[in-house]
Scaffold this motif. Structure first.
Motif, PDB file in Angstrom:
ATOM      1  N   PRO A 153       0.819  -1.222   0.000  1.00  0.00           N
ATOM      2  CA  PRO A 153       0.000   0.000   0.000  1.00  0.00           C
ATOM      3  C   PRO A 153       0.845   1.261   0.000  1.00  0.00           C
ATOM      4  O   PRO A 153       0.519   2.243  -0.640  1.00  0.00           O
ATOM      5  CB  PRO A 153      -0.818  -0.139   1.283  1.00  0.00           C
ATOM      6  N   LEU A 154       1.955   1.237   0.735  1.00  0.00           N
ATOM      7  CA  LEU A 154       2.844   2.396   0.749  1.00  0.00           C
ATOM      8  C   LEU A 154       3.505   2.577  -0.604  1.00  0.00           C
ATOM      9  O   LEU A 154       3.678   3.674  -1.098  1.00  0.00           O
ATOM     10  CB  LEU A 154       3.910   2.201   1.834  1.00  0.00           C
ATOM     11  N   GLU A 155       3.886   1.446  -1.220  1.00  0.00           N
ATOM     12  CA  GLU A 155       4.531   1.514  -2.515  1.00  0.00           C
ATOM     13  C   GLU A 155       3.600   2.106  -3.569  1.00  0.00           C
ATOM     14  O   GLU A 155       4.018   2.827  -4.460  1.00  0.00           O
ATOM     15  CB  GLU A 155       4.966   0.113  -2.945  1.00  0.00           C
ATOM     16  N   ASP A 156       2.298   1.785  -3.464  1.00  0.00           N
ATOM     17  CA  ASP A 156       1.335   2.244  -4.457  1.00  0.00           C
ATOM     18  C   ASP A 156       1.183   3.764  -4.440  1.00  0.00           C
ATOM     19  O   ASP A 156       0.726   4.362  -5.404  1.00  0.00           O
ATOM     20  CB  ASP A 156      -0.030   1.591  -4.225  1.00  0.00           C
ATOM     21  N   LYS A 157       1.561   4.392  -3.328  1.00  0.00           N
ATOM     22  CA  LYS A 157       1.436   5.840  -3.218  1.00  0.00           C
ATOM     23  C   LYS A 157       2.629   6.558  -3.841  1.00  0.00           C
ATOM     24  O   LYS A 157       2.649   7.763  -3.941  1.00  0.00           O
ATOM     25  CB  LYS A 157       1.316   6.251  -1.742  1.00  0.00           C
ATOM     26  N   THR A 158       3.622   5.801  -4.205  1.00  0.00           N
ATOM     27  CA  THR A 158       4.821   6.396  -4.786  1.00  0.00           C
ATOM     28  C   THR A 158       4.815   6.195  -6.287  1.00  0.00           C
ATOM     29  O   THR A 158       3.934   5.567  -6.855  1.00  0.00           O
ATOM     30  CB  THR A 158       6.083   5.757  -4.174  1.00  0.00           C
ATOM     31  N   ASP A 159       5.857   6.702  -6.913  1.00  0.00           N
ATOM     32  CA  ASP A 159       6.024   6.510  -8.347  1.00  0.00           C
ATOM     33  C   ASP A 159       6.367   5.049  -8.604  1.00  0.00           C
ATOM     34  O   ASP A 159       7.443   4.584  -8.294  1.00  0.00           O
ATOM     35  CB  ASP A 159       7.158   7.409  -8.848  1.00  0.00           C
ATOM     36  N   ASN A 160       5.430   4.300  -9.163  1.00  0.00           N
ATOM     37  CA  ASN A 160       5.618   2.871  -9.345  1.00  0.00           C
ATOM     38  C   ASN A 160       6.804   2.548 -10.239  1.00  0.00           C
ATOM     39  O   ASN A 160       7.496   1.561 -10.044  1.00  0.00           O
ATOM     40  CB  ASN A 160       4.358   2.221  -9.918  1.00  0.00           C
ATOM     41  N   LYS A 161       7.020   3.363 -11.232  1.00  0.00           N
ATOM     42  CA  LYS A 161       8.156   3.093 -12.117  1.00  0.00           C
ATOM     43  C   LYS A 161       9.465   3.253 -11.361  1.00  0.00           C
ATOM     44  O   LYS A 161      10.399   2.487 -11.516  1.00  0.00           O
ATOM     45  CB  LYS A 161       8.127   4.044 -13.319  1.00  0.00           C
ATOM     46  N   LYS A 162       9.512   4.252 -10.530  1.00  0.00           N
ATOM     47  CA  LYS A 162      10.726   4.472  -9.762  1.00  0.00           C
ATOM     48  C   LYS A 162      10.924   3.381  -8.724  1.00  0.00           C
ATOM     49  O   LYS A 162      12.046   3.011  -8.399  1.00  0.00           O
ATOM     50  CB  LYS A 162      10.643   5.846  -9.082  1.00  0.00           C
ATOM     51  N   ARG A 163       9.792   2.842  -8.199  1.00  0.00           N
ATOM     52  CA  ARG A 163       9.856   1.881  -7.113  1.00  0.00           C
ATOM     53  C   ARG A 163       9.788   0.433  -7.584  1.00  0.00           C
ATOM     54  O   ARG A 163       9.687  -0.462  -6.782  1.00  0.00           O
ATOM     55  CB  ARG A 163       8.699   2.138  -6.149  1.00  0.00           C
ATOM     56  N   PHE A 187      20.829  -7.242 -20.025  1.00  0.00           N
ATOM     57  CA  PHE A 187      21.700  -6.307 -19.334  1.00  0.00           C
ATOM     58  C   PHE A 187      21.048  -4.931 -19.345  1.00  0.00           C
ATOM     59  O   PHE A 187      20.603  -4.439 -20.375  1.00  0.00           O
ATOM     60  CB  PHE A 187      23.055  -6.220 -20.046  1.00  0.00           C
ATOM     61  N   ASN A 188      20.985  -4.287 -18.192  1.00  0.00           N
ATOM     62  CA  ASN A 188      20.521  -2.914 -18.117  1.00  0.00           C
ATOM     63  C   ASN A 188      21.170  -2.270 -16.905  1.00  0.00           C
ATOM     64  O   ASN A 188      21.939  -2.902 -16.190  1.00  0.00           O
ATOM     65  CB  ASN A 188      18.992  -2.834 -18.053  1.00  0.00           C
ATOM     66  N   LEU A 189      20.866  -1.007 -16.694  1.00  0.00           N
ATOM     67  CA  LEU A 189      21.503  -0.262 -15.608  1.00  0.00           C
ATOM     68  C   LEU A 189      20.735  -0.380 -14.300  1.00  0.00           C
ATOM     69  O   LEU A 189      21.121   0.250 -13.308  1.00  0.00           O
ATOM     70  CB  LEU A 189      21.638   1.207 -16.010  1.00  0.00           C
ATOM     71  N   GLY A 190      19.671  -1.179 -14.280  1.00  0.00           N
ATOM     72  CA  GLY A 190      18.843  -1.258 -13.083  1.00  0.00           C
ATOM     73  C   GLY A 190      19.601  -1.735 -11.865  1.00  0.00           C
ATOM     74  O   GLY A 190      19.461  -1.175 -10.763  1.00  0.00           O
ATOM     75  N   HIS A 191      20.413  -2.765 -12.024  1.00  0.00           N
ATOM     76  CA  HIS A 191      21.165  -3.294 -10.887  1.00  0.00           C
ATOM     77  C   HIS A 191      22.211  -2.286 -10.404  1.00  0.00           C
ATOM     78  O   HIS A 191      22.493  -2.204  -9.206  1.00  0.00           O
ATOM     79  CB  HIS A 191      21.851  -4.606 -11.265  1.00  0.00           C
ATOM     80  N   ILE A 192      22.785  -1.540 -11.337  1.00  0.00           N
ATOM     81  CA  ILE A 192      23.778  -0.529 -10.955  1.00  0.00           C
ATOM     82  C   ILE A 192      23.094   0.629 -10.238  1.00  0.00           C
ATOM     83  O   ILE A 192      23.565   1.098  -9.191  1.00  0.00           O
ATOM     84  CB  ILE A 192      24.557  -0.038 -12.186  1.00  0.00           C
ATOM     85  N   PHE A 215      23.170   2.714  -5.997  1.00  0.00           N
ATOM     86  CA  PHE A 215      23.369   4.148  -5.731  1.00  0.00           C
ATOM     87  C   PHE A 215      22.032   4.826  -5.436  1.00  0.00           C
ATOM     88  O   PHE A 215      21.879   6.027  -5.607  1.00  0.00           O
ATOM     89  CB  PHE A 215      24.043   4.823  -6.938  1.00  0.00           C
ATOM     90  N   LYS A 216      21.069   4.031  -4.957  1.00  0.00           N
ATOM     91  CA  LYS A 216      19.693   4.493  -4.797  1.00  0.00           C
ATOM     92  C   LYS A 216      19.555   5.625  -3.791  1.00  0.00           C
ATOM     93  O   LYS A 216      18.831   6.595  -4.006  1.00  0.00           O
ATOM     94  CB  LYS A 216      18.815   3.309  -4.381  1.00  0.00           C
ATOM     95  N   THR A 217      20.216   5.511  -2.655  1.00  0.00           N
ATOM     96  CA  THR A 217      20.173   6.545  -1.623  1.00  0.00           C
ATOM     97  C   THR A 217      21.577   7.083  -1.392  1.00  0.00           C
ATOM     98  O   THR A 217      22.568   6.501  -1.846  1.00  0.00           O
ATOM     99  CB  THR A 217      19.627   5.983  -0.302  1.00  0.00           C
ATOM    100  N   ARG A 218      21.653   8.181  -0.689  1.00  0.00           N
ATOM    101  CA  ARG A 218      22.957   8.784  -0.424  1.00  0.00           C
ATOM    102  C   ARG A 218      23.856   7.823   0.361  1.00  0.00           C
ATOM    103  O   ARG A 218      25.043   7.676   0.060  1.00  0.00           O
ATOM    104  CB  ARG A 218      22.768  10.093   0.349  1.00  0.00           C
ATOM    105  N   LYS A 219      23.263   7.147   1.343  1.00  0.00           N
ATOM    106  CA  LYS A 219      24.052   6.219   2.166  1.00  0.00           C
ATOM    107  C   LYS A 219      24.534   5.028   1.347  1.00  0.00           C
ATOM    108  O   LYS A 219      25.695   4.612   1.456  1.00  0.00           O
ATOM    109  CB  LYS A 219      23.206   5.736   3.348  1.00  0.00           C
ATOM    110  N   MET A 220      23.644   4.469   0.505  1.00  0.00           N
ATOM    111  CA  MET A 220      24.033   3.345  -0.332  1.00  0.00           C
ATOM    112  C   MET A 220      25.077   3.760  -1.360  1.00  0.00           C
ATOM    113  O   MET A 220      26.042   3.030  -1.634  1.00  0.00           O
ATOM    114  CB  MET A 220      22.799   2.764  -1.036  1.00  0.00           C
TER     115      MET A 220
END
Length: 523
Positions: free
Chosen positions: A299-309, A318-323, A327-332
């Motif tokens: 339910p929380l995910e549905d409130k966000t940008d689904n493509k981004k999430r 091969f794509n850049l998704g795993h890369i 680098f998804k968050t500043r800490k990561m």
């Protein structure tokens, strides 16, 4: 922001033998990620999966996997040092500029790290698991018959493509099936790396000392110089044997965490049940448990940008998704960047030093009056023996409170660099050997921790890619190292000072890692 608990916790229990029903001690383990660095849906499901693997416990499957996964460490140790082991006799026969041989091998290692590291997150672990060793064995054997330098360098480069995938793939395979209580075994797995150095040096010592042209010979023919060829034939044969053991004597199940990351929940559950059956126990994990865990945060995910999430990489391209996920968050992003920097810096320093260690020992030995092949390779064996206990010390160190992975890596890196500096004070060959023994001991601790902490920090669904990125960094600098050696003056101590300073700097960087895996479950 997610309303799920900031820390997912579960209890790990000391395994019970089938005939022991006594109460077990327990302690609480938390997941490594306590924020949104990893997608909440994946994190919730991975938590349930980690709990199930912990309940299955450390059994026969994981111990067998400890052995066969170690073959990758063995191969990654044997073949990169090979360029140094065969350098002097190969140069005597083919008359080429020595660093070019290491350059060719490291280019192959670079390609292998990129291709297999990123690939095992796309098409799975099992395919890469077998092919990497097969390539190394076949082309290792073929290299022994090389008629000239170009052929030798080319075959070693292709060999490197196979070897370059060993650590990224094998560390992911092993860690993906380990219960959280036994993640320290990934550090101890580096014992295979130490044994690889030792066995390669033990084989090289008699072969090259007894079947090589004299160090002072003005001409050197193939028939007079078969030692390095015998070494390649032997190591190629051993690698093929290890590959066949993997293929035919052990059945590897696909990584349950990889399957979970692909959205193949039912297959992930099936693998956990297969591992449990192999271990002689049962698992209560069900697909419904994973669905419930995922639905709790959807339910929380549905409130966000689904493509981004969109969490799970369900394609096989091969794509850049795993890369991007690393680098998804500043800490990561900070964590991933630091790990890449650590591998690159240590890779540059160690490759520059280790690749030419036999040459350095021989050239300094000539200065000290004892440069024979026998003495040179005897010293190489001694250094390899000294490094073996380092794997066990590393395994103990990473579990020490307040020290953990970061502290052990920092301390061992600092001492490794210090012994490199100290080696420049040697005034005779025994003193040089003594300082190098200290370097060998602490560098093996350093590598044991480095090889384990990176896979532990990367989430399983992107673990192969993360391993590939870090391995790529060390391979890129592995290519740069022989180029430096082509123009550096190896008769001075400058390269040693540079290598020592770089390793000490890497130790300081390790203290800045934002994640400490000790006492936490990798997901």
């Amino acid at each position: 922001m997610s309303d799920q608990p900031a820390e997912l916790t579960y209890t790990i229990e000391k395994e019970k033998t089938l005939d022991n029903d006594s109460d077990s001690d327990s302690k609480t383990i938390i997941d490594l990620y306590d924020d949104d660095s990893v997608d909440p849906v994946y994190r919730a499901k991975a938590h349930v999966l980690s709990n199930a693997i912990q309940e299955v416990g450390m059994g026969r499957y994981q111990w067998y996997l400890f052995a066969v996964a170690g073959f990758g460490w063995f191969s990654d140790s044997v073949w990169p040092i090979l360029a140094g082991l065969i350098l002097s006799p190969a140069v005597s026969e083919f008359h080429f500029n020595g660093p070019f041989l290491s350059l060719a091998l490291n280019i192959g290692l670079f390609v292998g790290a990129v291709f297999w590291g990123l690939g095992c997150d796309v098409w799975g672990r099992r395919l890469s698991w077998n092919i990497t060793l097969l390539i190394a064995g076949i082309f290792g054997l073929a290299a022994g018959g090389s008629p000239g330098f170009i052929t030798l360098a080319s075959l070693l480069a292709v060999l490197g493509v196979g070897v370059g995938g060993n650590l990224p793939v094998d560390s992911a395979v092993f860690l993906d099936s380990l219960p959280a209580s036994h993640q320290y075994l990934l550090t101890i797995l580096s014992i295979w790396w130490c044994l690889g150095q030792l066995i390669a040096s033990l084989i090289a010592w008699p072969l090259i000392a007894n079947f090589s042209c004299s160090e002072t010979a003005t001409s050197c023919t193939r028939s007079q110089n078969m030692g390095w060829r015998y070494l390649l034939f032997t190591l190629g044969g051993v690698t093929l044997l290890l590959c066949f053991v993997r293929m035919f004597a052990f059945k590897l199940f696909e990584s349950p965490r990889y399957l979970l990351g692909k959205g193949r929940d039912a297959e992930a559950v099936a693998v956990v049940h297969q591992i449990a059956e192999f271990n002689g126990t049962i698992s209560k994990l069900s697909v419904e448990q994973l669905i419930v865990a995922g639905d709790a945060v959807k339910p929380l995910e549905d409130k966000t940008d689904n493509k981004k999430r969109h969490i799970l990489a369900e394609d096989s391209k091969f794509n850049l998704g795993h890369i991007r996920a690393l680098f998804k968050t500043r800490k990561m992003a900070w964590s991933t960047s630091l790990l890449i920097a650590l591998w690159g810096i240590i890779g540059l320093a160690s490759t520059l030093y280790n690749s030419f260690l036999p040459y350095l020992l021989a050239s300094r030995g000539a200065h000290f009056g004892d440069s024979s092949y026998y003495i040179t390779y005897r010293n190489q064996v001694i250094l390899s023996v000294i490094g073996v206990p380092g794997a066990f010390i590393a395994g103990l160190g990473v579990e020490v409170p307040y020290i953990g992975r970061r502290g052990t890596l920092a301390i061992s890196s600092g001492l490794t660099g210090a012994f490199l500096f100290a080696s420049t004070t040697a005034r005779n060959s025994n003193a040089l050997l003594g300082w190098n023994c200290g370097y060998a001991f602490f560098s093996n601790i350093m590598y044991g921790v480095l090889y384990a902490v990176s896979p532990e920090i990367f989430p399983a669904k992107d673990r192969g890619t993360g391993n590939g990125l870090t391995a790529t960094a060390t391979r890129v600098f592995g290519i740069i190292a022989p180029i430096i050696a082509l123009y550096a003056n190896l008769d001075t101590a400058v390269p040693v000072y540079i290598a020592g300073a770089l390793i000490i700097f890497a130790g300081l960087l390790a203290l800045l890692l934002p994640y400490e895996p000790r006492g936490k479950a990798s997901i």
